[in-house]
Design an enzyme around this catalytic site. Structure first.
Site, PDB file in Angstrom:
ATOM      1  N   SER A 209      -2.293  -1.646   7.781  1.00  0.00           N
ATOM      2  CA  SER A 209      -0.785  -1.643   7.080  1.00  0.00           C
ATOM      3  C   SER A 209       0.163  -2.065   8.150  1.00  0.00           C
ATOM      4  O   SER A 209       0.139  -3.266   8.690  1.00  0.00           O
ATOM      5  CB  SER A 209      -0.754  -0.088   6.671  1.00  0.00           C
ATOM      6  OG  SER A 209       0.433  -0.042   5.584  1.00  0.00           O
ATOM      7  N   ASP A 353      -4.873  -2.609  -3.806  1.00  0.00           N
ATOM      8  CA  ASP A 353      -3.421  -2.176  -2.843  1.00  0.00           C
ATOM      9  C   ASP A 353      -2.197  -2.085  -3.826  1.00  0.00           C
ATOM     10  O   ASP A 353      -1.800  -3.260  -4.200  1.00  0.00           O
ATOM     11  CB  ASP A 353      -3.602  -3.181  -1.716  1.00  0.00           C
ATOM     12  CG  ASP A 353      -2.925  -2.468  -0.774  1.00  0.00           C
ATOM     13  OD1 ASP A 353      -3.268  -2.277   0.305  1.00  0.00           O
ATOM     14  OD2 ASP A 353      -1.477  -2.403  -0.813  1.00  0.00           O
ATOM     15  N   HIS A 385      -4.747   1.363  -1.125  1.00  0.00           N
ATOM     16  CA  HIS A 385      -4.079   1.317   0.251  1.00  0.00           C
ATOM     17  C   HIS A 385      -4.461   2.350   1.059  1.00  0.00           C
ATOM     18  O   HIS A 385      -4.718   2.272   2.252  1.00  0.00           O
ATOM     19  CB  HIS A 385      -2.503   1.137   0.024  1.00  0.00           C
ATOM     20  CG  HIS A 385      -1.947   0.786   1.479  1.00  0.00           C
ATOM     21  ND1 HIS A 385      -2.021  -0.335   1.855  1.00  0.00           N
ATOM     22  CD2 HIS A 385      -1.418   1.416   2.359  1.00  0.00           C
ATOM     23  CE1 HIS A 385      -1.236  -0.774   3.055  1.00  0.00           C
ATOM     24  NE2 HIS A 385      -1.048   0.599   3.365  1.00  0.00           N
TER      25      HIS A 385
END
Ligand SMILES: *[C@@H]1O[C@H](CO)[C@@H](O)[C@H](O)[C@H]1NC(C)=O
Ligand SMILES: *[C@@H]1O[C@H](CO)[C@@H](O)[C@H](O)[C@H]1NC(C)=O
Length: 453
Positions: A209, A353, A385
């Site tokens: 991320s 995601d 995610h």
């Protein structure tokens, strides 16, 4: 917060409650100074003339690294370096990296792990939140990510974890992040007399991320910014190739808090955007929006959950079409535009995601592969995610271990679609080691001496 993260924190609390009957104060440790108060973070006069990557100052932080600020981990040593880097606008800057050396370290294996700081406030920096006694609200995802660092340490790898957002806390500025990562590796390779890292170490990067943002930009900028460096691999999960598109995707959802943090992070780096934001916030909502500049991920997430981020601006979402935000987002917020990564890379991404659409990562892969990059790309059909950070970690870890072990990476580019990428055996073994090592850490056993191999 996602389901997995919540369960993880609850589990950690359940394990901690009986194991740790004393508060940190009873242990007699004073809380570390926050970066905003700590003179270590201020560079010495004249540092601007030193070369990028120069070590400006160092310190050992013995016995003070901890999971979730409360649970100490037992390593051979941990060090912090203040080093020279370059900000988003090309000006000299100094930031800090933390280098963690396990017992029985292999000084020739260095992993740069970029923690997803995801905040626009200097006191969210990894160098601070990794320390025992730091403010728990500031810890962001580091409480979970330190498990991956522990898994790496248990392999004997030395871990470098830079404050890549720099002193401006320039969250989402790719140029800032990439340059700071590259200079942290230069500093780590030059730190032998302090940390024991060999100047001839093989080195790789890993990040998820916000940490993948820093990692990808470092990989793209390496040929132009640090041409002497030669990474043997990089693993990136939950990629966020396009910040404009992230803003549209998270708006009104559980991750909406990343919006104000991202916009303020960019404004911290670009004075023109700071002025623009001040002039365009709805006056009655400005103070609430600006709170993202003095708090971290956990607080941002709860403050802005399900908010319409554009409602804070007089122009609403039209703001994205104004020249100042648009040009800044284009220059420092869109990957695939600054160079071609030279190392073999492993990408993992949940198809569902909900922070950055998988289509953006698909497009980045096509673009980089057409330029000659070497990418193994795993698309996970079941995760999202937050779950992907753990389920994808096994394959990422296997990829990094193979590179350090000298196994050649597959040439070219390969995309695979899996139902849940934690399900293959080597990945389960790697994840198992991670979990076992977390338990060892909880029991305060020396990391590096015991553990699965
Ligand atoms: C990034 O996303 C925005 C909004 O969807 C889009 O207009 C832009 O073209 C994208 N940039 C790249 C490089 O793909
Ligand atoms: C931590 O965050 C929670 C929830 O946002 C808040 O209620 C609490 O006051 C914060 N604690 C500190 C010490 O800031």
């Amino acid at each position: 917060m996602g389901f997995w993260l919540k369960s993880f924190l609850l589990l950690l609390q359940a394990v901690l409650a009986p194991a740790l009957p004393f508060s940190t104060r009873v242990w007699g440790r004073s809380a570390p100074l926050q970066p905003s108060e700590d003179p270590f973070y201020t560079p010495p006069a004249g540092y601007e003339s030193s070369a990028p990557g120069t070590i400006l100052r160092s310190r050992a932080i013995p016995d003070t690294l901890a999971i979730s600020s409360i649970l100490p981990i037992n390593v051979q040593g941990a060090y912090q370096l203040l080093y020279r880097t370059t900000d988003s606008l090309g000006n000299p800057q100094a930031t800090v990296t933390t280098i963690i050396v396990p017992h029985k370290a292999n000084p020739k294996k260095l992993l740069s792990y970029q923690i997803a700081e995801d905040g626009a406030y200097i006191n969210c920096a990894p160098s601070y939140v990794l320390q025992q006694g730091s403010e728990l609200n500031d810890s962001g995802s580091s409480a979970a990510e330190i498990l991956f660092i522990i898994a790496a340490l248990d392999q004997g790898w030395i871990v470098n974890t830079p404050d890549y957002e720099g002193p401006q806390a320039a969250f989402t500025s790719g140029i800032q992040a990439g340059q700071a990562v590259l200079d942290s590796v230069r500093a780590a390779l030059a730190s032998g007399s302090i940390t024991g890292v060999s100047s001839e170490a093989a080195y790789q990067m890993w990040g998820y991320s916000g940490g993948s943002l820093a990692t990808e930009w470092a990989a793209e900028l390496q040929p132009s910014y640090a041409p002497e460096l030669s990474f043997i691999g990089a693993a990136l999960g939950g990629l966020v190739p396009n910040i404009t598109s992230v803003l549209n995707t998270i708006n009104k959802g559980p991750f909406a808090g990343l919006g104000p943090a991202g916009i303020i992070g960019l404004a911290n780096a670009y004075p023109a955007l700071a002025t623009y934001v001040q002039e365009n916030l709805v006056p009655s909502k400005a103070a609430d929006f600006e709170k993202a500049g003095t708090q971290c991920l956990i607080t941002d997430t709860s403050q802005f959950i399900f908010d319409d981020i554009y409602s804070y601006f007089t122009k609403g979402e039209e703001l994205l079409n104004d020249p100042i935000p648009q040009s800044i987002l284009q220059s420092t917020g869109q990957q695939g535009t600054h160079g071609t990564p030279q190392m073999p890379m492993f990408f993992y991404k949940a198809v569902a995601d909900e922070v950055s659409p998988v289509a953006d990562t698909d497009a980045l892969v096509s673009r980089l592969c057409s330029q000659g990059a070497q990418i193994q790309y795993v698309r996970d059909g079941l995760g999202e995610h937050v779950t992907e950070i753990i389920t994808g970690a096994g394959d990422a870890f296997v990829f990094l271990k193979n590179r350090f072990d000298g196994v050649p990476a597959a040439s070219g580019c390969h995309t695979s679609n899996v139902l849940l990428d934690a399900l293959n055996l080597p990945a389960i073994e790697a994840l198992g080691a991670t979990v076992v090592d977390a338990l060892l850490a909880i029991l305060l056993l020396p990391i590096g001496e015991i553990g699965l191999r």
